[in-house]
Motif scaffolding. Structure first.
Motif, PDB file in Angstrom:
ATOM      1  N   MET A  13       9.136   9.230  -2.440  1.00  0.00           N
ATOM      2  CA  MET A  13       7.804   9.366  -1.863  1.00  0.00           C
ATOM      3  C   MET A  13       7.316   8.046  -1.277  1.00  0.00           C
ATOM      4  O   MET A  13       6.639   8.033  -0.249  1.00  0.00           O
ATOM      5  CB  MET A  13       6.856   9.836  -2.977  1.00  0.00           C
ATOM      6  CG  MET A  13       5.890  10.902  -2.568  1.00  0.00           C
ATOM      7  SD  MET A  13       6.583  12.146  -1.491  1.00  0.00           S
ATOM      8  CE  MET A  13       5.260  13.287  -1.414  1.00  0.00           C
ATOM      9  N   MET A  14       7.674   6.917  -1.934  1.00  0.00           N
ATOM     10  CA  MET A  14       7.280   5.610  -1.369  1.00  0.00           C
ATOM     11  C   MET A  14       7.927   5.421  -0.011  1.00  0.00           C
ATOM     12  O   MET A  14       7.299   4.967   0.953  1.00  0.00           O
ATOM     13  CB  MET A  14       7.688   4.483  -2.317  1.00  0.00           C
ATOM     14  CG  MET A  14       6.830   4.395  -3.570  1.00  0.00           C
ATOM     15  SD  MET A  14       7.356   3.039  -4.622  1.00  0.00           S
ATOM     16  CE  MET A  14       6.144   3.140  -5.931  1.00  0.00           C
ATOM     17  N   THR A  67       9.298   9.241  -7.306  1.00  0.00           N
ATOM     18  CA  THR A  67       8.378   8.269  -6.744  1.00  0.00           C
ATOM     19  C   THR A  67       9.029   7.443  -5.639  1.00  0.00           C
ATOM     20  O   THR A  67       8.429   7.203  -4.597  1.00  0.00           O
ATOM     21  CB  THR A  67       7.887   7.328  -7.856  1.00  0.00           C
ATOM     22  OG1 THR A  67       7.076   8.076  -8.735  1.00  0.00           O
ATOM     23  CG2 THR A  67       7.096   6.191  -7.287  1.00  0.00           C
ATOM     24  N   LEU A  81       0.936  10.096  -4.192  1.00  0.00           N
ATOM     25  CA  LEU A  81       1.404  11.324  -3.547  1.00  0.00           C
ATOM     26  C   LEU A  81       2.442  12.035  -4.419  1.00  0.00           C
ATOM     27  O   LEU A  81       2.443  13.260  -4.531  1.00  0.00           O
ATOM     28  CB  LEU A  81       2.016  11.015  -2.182  1.00  0.00           C
ATOM     29  CG  LEU A  81       1.058  10.660  -1.044  1.00  0.00           C
ATOM     30  CD1 LEU A  81       1.836  10.426   0.234  1.00  0.00           C
ATOM     31  CD2 LEU A  81       0.052  11.778  -0.846  1.00  0.00           C
ATOM     32  N   SER A  92       0.838  -1.205   0.000  1.00  0.00           N
ATOM     33  CA  SER A  92       0.000   0.000   0.000  1.00  0.00           C
ATOM     34  C   SER A  92       0.869   1.250   0.000  1.00  0.00           C
ATOM     35  O   SER A  92       0.517   2.247  -0.635  1.00  0.00           O
ATOM     36  CB  SER A  92      -0.966   0.045   1.188  1.00  0.00           C
ATOM     37  OG  SER A  92      -0.883  -1.079   1.961  1.00  0.00           O
ATOM     38  N   ALA A  93       2.002   1.186   0.718  1.00  0.00           N
ATOM     39  CA  ALA A  93       2.877   2.353   0.717  1.00  0.00           C
ATOM     40  C   ALA A  93       3.357   2.654  -0.695  1.00  0.00           C
ATOM     41  O   ALA A  93       3.480   3.815  -1.081  1.00  0.00           O
ATOM     42  CB  ALA A  93       4.063   2.125   1.655  1.00  0.00           C
ATOM     43  N   THR A 126       6.172   7.498   2.479  1.00  0.00           N
ATOM     44  CA  THR A 126       4.875   6.924   2.844  1.00  0.00           C
ATOM     45  C   THR A 126       5.019   5.778   3.847  1.00  0.00           C
ATOM     46  O   THR A 126       4.218   5.683   4.781  1.00  0.00           O
ATOM     47  CB  THR A 126       4.138   6.408   1.591  1.00  0.00           C
ATOM     48  OG1 THR A 126       4.234   7.399   0.583  1.00  0.00           O
ATOM     49  CG2 THR A 126       2.698   6.138   1.901  1.00  0.00           C
ATOM     50  N   THR A 127       6.032   4.930   3.665  1.00  0.00           N
ATOM     51  CA  THR A 127       6.221   3.878   4.683  1.00  0.00           C
ATOM     52  C   THR A 127       6.419   4.530   6.044  1.00  0.00           C
ATOM     53  O   THR A 127       5.909   4.038   7.051  1.00  0.00           O
ATOM     54  CB  THR A 127       7.456   2.997   4.376  1.00  0.00           C
ATOM     55  OG1 THR A 127       8.611   3.821   4.332  1.00  0.00           O
ATOM     56  CG2 THR A 127       7.318   2.244   3.096  1.00  0.00           C
ATOM     57  N   ILE A 172       0.251   4.305  -2.455  1.00  0.00           N
ATOM     58  CA  ILE A 172      -0.003   5.659  -1.938  1.00  0.00           C
ATOM     59  C   ILE A 172       1.160   6.584  -2.300  1.00  0.00           C
ATOM     60  O   ILE A 172       0.962   7.731  -2.684  1.00  0.00           O
ATOM     61  CB  ILE A 172      -0.197   5.610  -0.404  1.00  0.00           C
ATOM     62  CG1 ILE A 172      -1.370   4.689  -0.065  1.00  0.00           C
ATOM     63  CG2 ILE A 172      -0.465   7.000   0.136  1.00  0.00           C
ATOM     64  CD1 ILE A 172      -1.535   4.440   1.420  1.00  0.00           C
ATOM     65  N   GLY A 173       2.375   6.042  -2.181  1.00  0.00           N
ATOM     66  CA  GLY A 173       3.550   6.862  -2.461  1.00  0.00           C
ATOM     67  C   GLY A 173       3.554   7.390  -3.883  1.00  0.00           C
ATOM     68  O   GLY A 173       3.838   8.565  -4.110  1.00  0.00           O
ATOM     69  N   LEU A 232       5.208   7.447   7.039  1.00  0.00           N
ATOM     70  CA  LEU A 232       3.926   7.968   7.528  1.00  0.00           C
ATOM     71  C   LEU A 232       3.078   6.850   8.117  1.00  0.00           C
ATOM     72  O   LEU A 232       2.489   6.995   9.192  1.00  0.00           O
ATOM     73  CB  LEU A 232       3.165   8.652   6.382  1.00  0.00           C
ATOM     74  CG  LEU A 232       3.826   9.907   5.803  1.00  0.00           C
ATOM     75  CD1 LEU A 232       3.005  10.451   4.643  1.00  0.00           C
ATOM     76  CD2 LEU A 232       3.993  10.966   6.878  1.00  0.00           C
ATOM     77  N   LEU A 233       3.055   5.704   7.411  1.00  0.00           N
ATOM     78  CA  LEU A 233       2.265   4.572   7.930  1.00  0.00           C
ATOM     79  C   LEU A 233       2.834   4.107   9.267  1.00  0.00           C
ATOM     80  O   LEU A 233       2.100   3.754  10.185  1.00  0.00           O
ATOM     81  CB  LEU A 233       2.249   3.417   6.918  1.00  0.00           C
ATOM     82  CG  LEU A 233       1.504   3.700   5.619  1.00  0.00           C
ATOM     83  CD1 LEU A 233       1.571   2.490   4.704  1.00  0.00           C
ATOM     84  CD2 LEU A 233       0.063   4.067   5.909  1.00  0.00           C
TER      85      LEU A 233
END
Lengths: 462, 315
Positions: free
Chosen positions: B273-274, B270, B255, B247-248, B277-278, B251-252, B280-281
């Motif tokens: 950003m991935m 990208t 984003l 999912s990261a 995102t990890t 989503i990444g 952030l999760l």
């Protein structure tokens, strides 16, 4: 990253070039050599505390955590303050700020969740590095960004340290030195017993932050001047090498600083003298060689030293087991003839059955004892101790039994278990201990064994 | 937002990387060796350099072999220094990877006259470019589907890791939690350690050559640590970390497309950003995880505090 320093086209430097570098006559070379030496000293100092706190890889996490700060500082300076984007102190400030945020996050994750130090560092490292690349790609699209990128921050450029870099490194080294000296006792306590220092009322978290702030300072200036890999190695390798030579923190810190500066000096000098040797890489390799040497030959914890003392202890234990076995057999033989224990010959077979050891091992032990002059006579079937061997055997047996009796009377250990327990201590009993045991137990001769010693003749080994 | 087929492929490739990394990543986190991914991704440089100097080509297969061998050697040397010299594992890892990296750099610079091998270029594959390198195409209904090489490579690595994890689940589990017990049960804990290290080396090398080192390092540690906060069962941890990583990745990428225009930029990377995102999760799990989250810890501490919260007794 070809070193720009070598001033000869030849593979080997001329004498003039050698003197030139060694005497630091060329100002560029001098700057590089002095900077790496001083940086090695400073990172050697703080590296010790990191190593002892098992946080060696903090430098790794930190140096990656600096990246977003560099990009963000660039954006803030160009977009909001109207400054020139390449302002070094501004970029370094940005790097320091995100570096410290990263370090604090590592501590918070560790303290408030079940995640351990290493995973916390891995998370901060990767996420901040990812953020850094995100910010840097944004920066590249912003006006006022010129091609000679901010990326040189990541890899460093040892060969072209500027005067400003050199000054900064010296300033940071001075701060690190001063703090390490002034807070030595506190850091020591923090490294060895965090819980104790907390109970004594020391602000443990505050001290931790100060220590990590020092690491951040060293990392940021080092990252900029000499590059990521070198600064990570500088924070780990000298301290780990110094650890092999001493068990005293003061000595270790001094030694680590010396090793750090020697690697910095030697690496930079070699790189200046010979073509195509990037300074950063050579310094890392010099430090690694010092580490390898220390690991094997270190005087306190080196591999050779440990093997040697293990070998000596093994020999000693073997000798003591053999002599005690012989003495116990002699005792039994004399008892059968109702005599006092005397140095009679012992049949090899009985000796072999006395403990669970192989014939090969017994022969090896006998050879060793013969070499040590503890044995008078070995023929095919019999073994007899020499004068000194018999004395030694009596002494060893006596120590063993004193300790056994002590365990029975003072530690409430059952007589049937006491042989095994005594075995782990009797080999390291000091004369002082023995004297104390004599006084406490009020025994001077050789006491009788407090437990039954099975003899091969009477039904198998003990 | 302008979503094209390439974006789907990028998300798929990112998700495959996440799954390939999450499986060995969980064991790394449990064994306290989370920095291994980062160490290997730096340490493989001499392997790349030697493979290149020996064969003279930048063929990815020889480079892959060279890098993977050095990756495993990193683990071996680390173990060796830790055991022989009684050095803290983190420190020995740091010494090994910095030394290997320096060695690789030296090799490259020494050969710089003859070859063109840029460490920056070698170390950073880029996930955005993966869709240009098509390995084969097929018709799916009426549409022509181009399958990128990266998807094949990472799909195979993910499958390999899945097979190893499933077949050796019991052995990996017991030797991660209690190596001594594993040994008494007749499992070679040392062998399991090196199996895991080989897995990490292959995954790291394959993935960073294709999609860049940032994603790999992030996907090895962060989803596994996040899953560790959410469950106590190893098999759930593996499943959850794979889901979180995948999912990261999705989503990444979204984003990376959506966020920059909002703050006045065109686009951003990208892979970065991935990784973000990890993170952030992870923060969400750190704060709100049911049993091990910050919030639930504070709440449960309140329960314990109450009975003792009266005034202290006086003499």
């Amino acid at each position: 990253m070809v070193s720009g320093l070598h001033n000869t086209g030849l593979d080997w430097p001329s004498i003039e070039a050698l003197l030139n570098v060694l005497l630091l006559e060329n100002s560029t070379t001098a700057k590089v050599v002095i900077s790496t030496t001083v940086l090695g000293l400073a990172s050697g100092l703080v590296g010790c505390f990191l190593l002892l706190r098992k946080r060696s890889l903090m430098g790794d996490a930190l140096s990656h955590a600096c990246l977003p700060g560099i990009g963000l500082a660039f954006i803030v300076m160009t977009q909001f303050m109207g400054l020139e984007g390449k302002n070094l102190s501004g970029l370094l400030l940005g790097a320091t700020i995100t570096g410290i945020i990263g370090v604090v996050l590592v501590m918070m994750i560790r303290n408030t969740s079940r995640i351990k130090d290493d995973a916390a560092m891995g998370i901060v490292l990767s996420v901040f590095f990812g953020l850094g690349t995100v910010v840097l790609t944004l920066v590249q699209q912003s006006p006022g960004y010129s091609a000679a990128g901010l990326e040189s921050f990541i890899y460093g450029k040892t060969a072209s340290i500027t005067q400003q870099d050199a000054d900064m490194i010296q300033a940071v080294a001075a701060v690190v030195f001063l703090c390490s000296v002034l807070l030595f006792k506190e850091f020591k306590l923090l490294c060895f017993d965090e819980g104790f220092s907390r109970s004594q009322g020391w602000p443990v978290n505050g001290l931790d932050v100060i220590l990590l702030a020092l690491v951040t300072l060293v990392t940021v200036v080092g990252l900029q001047a000499v590059g990521l890999i070198l600064i990570i190695a500088f924070l780990i390798t000298p301290a780990a090498a110094a650890r092999f030579w001493t068990n005293d923190l003061t000595v270790m810190v001094i030694l680590s600083a010396i090793i750090g500066s020697i690697s910095g000096w030697l690496g930079a000098t070699l790189s200046a003298l010979l073509p195509r040797l990037p300074a950063g890489a050579v310094i890392v390799l010099v430090a690694a060689m010092i580490f390898m040497f220390s690991m094997f030959f270190g005087s306190a914890r080196g591999v050779v030293r440990r093997w040697l003392s293990m070998y000596k202890l093994k020999r000693k234990i073997g000798r003591q087991h053999l002599l005690r076995a012989v003495f116990e057999i002699q005792e039994a033989l004399c008892l059968e003839q109702s005599k006092d224990p005397a140095n009679v010959a012992v049949p090899f077979k009985t000796l072999l059955n006395h403990r669970s050891w192989t014939p090969k091992r017994v022969r090896q032990l006998l050879r060793q004892a013969d070499h040590e002059d503890h044995i008078d006579l070995i023929d095919g079937d019999n073994v007899r101790l020499s004068e000194s061997g018999f004395g030694e055997a009596a002494r060893i047996t006596r120590n063993h039994r004193l300790w056994e009796i002590f365990l029975i009377t003072h530690a409430d250990i059952a007589a049937s278990h006491v042989d095994r327990d005594a075995d782990s201590v009797e080999h390291v009993l000091s004369p002082d201990m023995v004297r104390e045991l004599e006084e406490k137990l009020d025994m001077l001769g050789i006491p009788e064994s407090p437990h039954y010693i099975a003899q091969a003749a009477r039904g198998g080994p003990a | 937002m302008n979503w094209i087929v390439d974006d789907t492929w990028i998300v798929i490739i990112g998700a495959l990387t996440a799954i390939a990394c999450a499986l060995p990543g969980c064991f790394l986190v449990l064994r306290g060796m989370s920095m291994m991914g980062d160490a290997i991704s730096h340490a493989v440089l001499p392997g790349l350099a030697i493979a290149f100097l020996v064969t003279g080509t930048r063929a990815s297969f020889t480079m892959f072999i060279g890098a993977a061998v050095v990756g495993v050697l990193t683990a071996v040397f680390t173990q060796w220094i830790t055991n022989l010299g009684k050095v803290d594992r983190g420190a020995s890892m740091g010494i090994v990877f910095t030394t290997l990296f320096a060695l690789g750099l030296l090799l490259i610079v020494q050969a710089a006259d003859y070859v063109d091998l840029d460490p920056g270029c070698v170390l950073y594959g880029n996930i955005e470019w993966t869709t240009f390198d098509v390995s084969f195409e097929f018709n799916w209904g009426s549409t022509l589907v181009f399958v990128p090489r990266a998807a094949i490579i990472l799909g195979s690595v993910a499958l390999l890791n899945l097979c190893i994890t499933v077949f050796f689940f019991k052995e990996l589990k017991i030797s991660a939690f209690d190596p001594e017990l594993a040994t008494t049960q007749g499992i070679n804990a040392q062998l399991m350690h090196y199996l895991l290290m080989t897995q990490v080396a292959i995954t790291t090398v394959a993935a960073f050559e294709v999609v860049g080192s940032i994603i790999v390092i992030a996907m090895l540690v962060t989803p596994a640590a996040t899953a560790h906060l959410l469950t106590d069962r190893l098999h759930w941890m593996l499943v959850i970390s794979a889901i979180i990583g995948a999912s990261a990745a999705g989503i990444g990428h979204v984003l990376a497309i959506v966020v920059p225009p909002l703050i006045g930029f065109e686009s951003t990377t990208t892979s970065g950003m991935m990784a973000v995102t990890t993170g952030l999760l992870f923060i969400v799990a750190w704060l709100f995880a049911p049993n091990y989250g910050w919030l639930s810890r504070i709440l449960s501490r309140k329960d314990v505090e109450n009975p003792f919260s009266g005034p202290l007794p006086t003499d």
